[in-house]
Design an enzyme around this catalytic site. Structure first.
Site, short mmCIF file in Angstrom:
data_model
loop_
_atom_site.label_atom_id
_atom_site.label_comp_id
_atom_site.label_asym_id
_atom_site.label_seq_id
_atom_site.Cartn_x
_atom_site.Cartn_y
_atom_site.Cartn_z
N ASP A 115 0.84 -1.19 0.00
CA ASP A 115 0.00 0.00 0.00
C ASP A 115 0.88 1.24 0.00
O ASP A 115 1.66 1.46 0.94
CB ASP A 115 -0.90 -0.02 1.24
CG ASP A 115 -2.08 0.92 1.09
OD1 ASP A 115 -2.11 1.70 0.12
OD2 ASP A 115 -2.99 0.89 1.94
N ASP A 116 0.77 2.04 -1.06
CA ASP A 116 1.50 3.32 -1.16
C ASP A 116 3.02 3.16 -1.16
O ASP A 116 3.73 4.10 -0.83
CB ASP A 116 1.11 4.29 -0.02
CG ASP A 116 -0.32 4.80 -0.14
OD1 ASP A 116 -1.05 4.32 -1.02
OD2 ASP A 116 -0.70 5.69 0.64
N CYS A 159 -6.07 3.92 -3.88
CA CYS A 159 -6.34 2.57 -3.37
C CYS A 159 -7.48 1.77 -4.00
O CYS A 159 -7.25 0.74 -4.62
CB CYS A 159 -6.62 2.64 -1.87
SG CYS A 159 -5.15 2.90 -0.90
N ARG A 200 -7.23 -1.57 -6.54
CA ARG A 200 -7.50 -2.93 -6.07
C ARG A 200 -8.59 -3.62 -6.89
O ARG A 200 -8.52 -4.81 -7.18
CB ARG A 200 -7.89 -2.91 -4.59
CG ARG A 200 -6.70 -2.63 -3.71
CD ARG A 200 -7.04 -1.90 -2.43
NE ARG A 200 -5.84 -1.20 -1.97
CZ ARG A 200 -4.92 -1.73 -1.18
NH1 ARG A 200 -5.09 -2.94 -0.70
NH2 ARG A 200 -3.84 -1.06 -0.87
N LYS A 249 -5.56 -5.63 3.72
CA LYS A 249 -6.52 -4.53 3.51
C LYS A 249 -7.40 -4.80 2.29
O LYS A 249 -6.89 -5.03 1.20
CB LYS A 249 -5.74 -3.24 3.33
CG LYS A 249 -6.55 -2.06 2.82
CD LYS A 249 -5.71 -0.81 2.82
CE LYS A 249 -6.24 0.22 1.85
NZ LYS A 249 -5.41 1.43 1.81
N HIS A 267 -10.69 -2.79 1.15
CA HIS A 267 -10.98 -1.47 0.56
C HIS A 267 -11.79 -1.51 -0.74
O HIS A 267 -11.59 -0.69 -1.64
CB HIS A 267 -9.68 -0.66 0.35
CG HIS A 267 -9.89 0.80 0.58
ND1 HIS A 267 -8.92 1.76 0.38
CD2 HIS A 267 -11.00 1.48 1.00
CE1 HIS A 267 -9.40 2.94 0.66
NE2 HIS A 267 -10.66 2.80 1.04
N SER A 314 -8.69 1.82 4.62
CA SER A 314 -7.32 2.28 4.93
C SER A 314 -7.08 2.46 6.42
O SER A 314 -8.00 2.74 7.19
CB SER A 314 -7.05 3.61 4.21
OG SER A 314 -7.02 3.39 2.83
N HIS A 374 1.21 2.49 4.06
CA HIS A 374 0.27 3.61 4.09
C HIS A 374 0.41 4.29 5.45
O HIS A 374 0.47 3.61 6.47
CB HIS A 374 -1.15 3.05 3.90
CG HIS A 374 -2.21 4.04 3.61
ND1 HIS A 374 -2.69 4.92 4.56
CD2 HIS A 374 -2.91 4.31 2.47
CE1 HIS A 374 -3.63 5.67 4.03
NE2 HIS A 374 -3.79 5.32 2.75
N ASP A 432 -0.09 -0.85 -4.80
CA ASP A 432 -1.37 -0.35 -5.33
C ASP A 432 -1.23 0.99 -6.05
O ASP A 432 -1.99 1.31 -6.95
CB ASP A 432 -2.44 -0.27 -4.23
CG ASP A 432 -2.16 0.79 -3.18
OD1 ASP A 432 -0.99 1.18 -2.99
OD2 ASP A 432 -3.13 1.25 -2.54
N ASN A 433 -0.25 1.80 -5.63
CA ASN A 433 -0.03 3.11 -6.26
C ASN A 433 1.28 3.67 -5.76
O ASN A 433 1.93 3.08 -4.89
CB ASN A 433 -1.20 4.07 -5.99
CG ASN A 433 -1.61 4.16 -4.53
OD1 ASN A 433 -2.66 3.67 -4.14
ND2 ASN A 433 -0.77 4.76 -3.72
N LYS A 446 1.52 9.27 -5.60
CA LYS A 446 0.12 8.84 -5.42
C LYS A 446 -0.88 9.93 -5.84
O LYS A 446 -0.66 11.11 -5.55
CB LYS A 446 -0.09 8.52 -3.94
CG LYS A 446 -1.51 8.20 -3.53
CD LYS A 446 -1.56 7.81 -2.07
CE LYS A 446 -2.98 7.53 -1.61
NZ LYS A 446 -3.04 6.99 -0.26
MG MG Z 1 -2.69 2.99 -1.55
#
Ligand code: MG
Length: 470
Positions: A42-43, A82, A86, A139, A141, A164, A236, A288-289, A309
């Site tokens: 994540d991130d 996010c 996903r 996660k 989301h 998140s 994240h 994810d990003n 992001k």
């Molecule tokens: Mg993310």
């Protein structure tokens, strides 16, 4: 001496009927369809791995996956935030087609009442139909109301947080996010299957516990084909590391958290090796990003890429892409284009599963590149922000039609009269505009966008569904 061939022939026939005469139990396991483990950060930015040149973060286990497997250096996520990222990963379709092309809100929040529509077919559903055991640890989301939870999207088991780790905040502010880690500031629940088991989730131990649950899932399903989706809640912001990893990295807390995630990857690979499953498990690692740059030292890095992001600059959407399956995947670095959209059809090819044929899919099967280093079937990529196309890439060139930064004071949207044109292979940082020299390339890219648009129907955004205010 006369030898009768009858007994030998009988043994041979019995062997064929049983399809196994191996003395080694590991060989028996290898004959079944491969397992799949999909690790999704994540991130985490393109530049946050030591293999991509970060000077103070060390990720030896992830680096090992990349050197023993394939590292894709032009690999994209379908969205720079996010939820849509996903959804696209799990369905192989651009967010705009699946109700995740945002109109106002870009992701799901605790007040949201929408989710990934149940009519979409996820990787978990595809593999479940093919006899796989399916689990998600991490996660989600993609909607937290009962009808949208993982158990209703093809997963047999769920352990993790529904959205998140900075949501359900007592006081959402940069000061709190970047201050001393305190789990009570974030009332995000931890769930097991459909039940909340802890609130607030103890985020200090979350990466450790995800790893333990992932290993439990592998152990429990070692004798049958399984799919494990492991979307970490880290890195994240707010950042949390368990005690063992606190103050272990010269990169500070962000580096501590990366150390723990890297340890987690190592634990999973060790487990596969111990069970003799490593050669029969496709492991995929991505993010994810891009990095959440407004989080300052608590946010990641996109390395030599621009921005992060939330944007359609390379730093927002180009992410690490690593594929590992020793003996099957040809090691090396691939500079052709690939995307998380391609993961569903690629898994389908590895597992002999059926890609949905009743809808438009946006992914390509990358298995010929992974197995034989053939040319990537993907030669282009479209960069959406919400429901608009901001940029497009084909081959070396990327044209920007709209630019907008994110989470910064001057993030005003600019609709460009003449697009910007960058040669991404020469200039991954998107610094040198070649638009005036190459009108023919701009024309070709425009044609590609027009053709793509003809086949896109935007679904209303699920992320804008909120309870009616009476
Ligand atoms: Mg993310």
């Amino acid at each position: 001496m006369k030898i009768s061939i009858k007994p030998i022939l009988s043994i041979f026939l019995v062997c064929i009927l049983l399809n196994s005469c191996d003395s080694n139990p590991k060989d028996k396991i290898i004959k079944r369809p491969p397992n799949v483990i999909l690790i999704y950060m994540d991130d985490m930015g393109y530049g946050d791995l030591s293999l991509n040149g970060h000077p103070t973060i060390q990720t030896p286990n992830i680096d090992q996956l990349a050197s023993d497997g394939q590292k894709w250096s032009n690999f994209y996520t379908a969205s720079s935030v996010c939820s849509p990222s996903r959804g696209a990963l799990l369905t192989g379709r651009y967010p705009i087609r699946i109700g995740l092309g945002a109109e106002k809100k870009r992701v799901f929040f605790p007040e949201s009442i929408g989710g990934l529509p149940s009519s979409e077919i996820t990787i978990a559903e595809m593999l479940k139909n093919n006899g796989y055991q399916t689990g998600i640890v991490g996660k989600w989301h993609l909607g937290h109301l009962p009808e949208y939870l993982p158990m209703n999207q093809g997963f047999d088991y769920y352990y993790g947080i529904p959205y998140s780790n900075d949501m359900d905040a007592i006081n959402w502010s940069l000061k709190t996010l970047l201050g001393k880690p305190d789990i009570n500031m974030w009332q995000v629940p931890l769930m097991e299957n459909e039940k909340i088991i802890e609130k607030p989730a103890n985020q200090f131990t979350i990466t450790k516990r995800y790893t333990e649950k992932a290993i439990e899932f592998i152990d429990k399903n070692k004798d049958k084909p399984f799919f494990l989706y492991l979307p970490h809640s880290m890195v994240h912001t707010p950042l949390f590391a368990s005690e063992t990893f606190q103050n272990t990295s010269p990169r500070g807390l962000f580096g501590d958290v990366m150390n723990e995630v890297d340890w987690s990857v190592g634990q999973i690979i060790n487990k596969l090796e111990k069970l003799g499953l490593d050669k029969n498990t496709l492991v995929i690692f991505s993010s994810d990003n891009g990095p959440w740059l407004m989080m300052q030292e608590h946010g990641g890095s996109s390395g030599l890429l621009t921005d992060g992001k939330g944007t359609t600059w390379e730093g927002g959407m180009r992410v690490p892409g690593i594929f590992y399956m020793p003996g099957t995947i040809q090691p090396g670095t691939i500079t052709d284009i690939g995307a998380t959209l391609d993961i569903l059809p690629t898994i389908a090819a590895f597992t002999n599963s059926k890609v949905p044929s009743d809808r438009i899919m946006d992914g390509y099967d990358l298995s010929p590149v992974l197995k034989k280093k053939e040319v990537s079937p993907r030669n282009h990529f479209i960069y959406y922000r919400k429901q608009e196309i901001y940029a497009v890439r084909k081959g070396d060139y990327k044209a920007h039609y709209i630019t907008e930064t994110s989470y910064q004071k001057d993030n005003q949207k600019k609709i460009l009269e003449t697009p910007l044109l960058f040669n991404l292979n020469h200039d991954p940082s998107e610094k040198y505009n070649h638009a005036t020299e190459h009108p023919e390339i701009l024309k070709e890219l425009k044609g590609l966008v027009e053709n793509h648009k003809k086949n896109v129907v935007a679904l209303p955004s699920e992320m804008d569904k909120y309870p009616e205010i009476k």
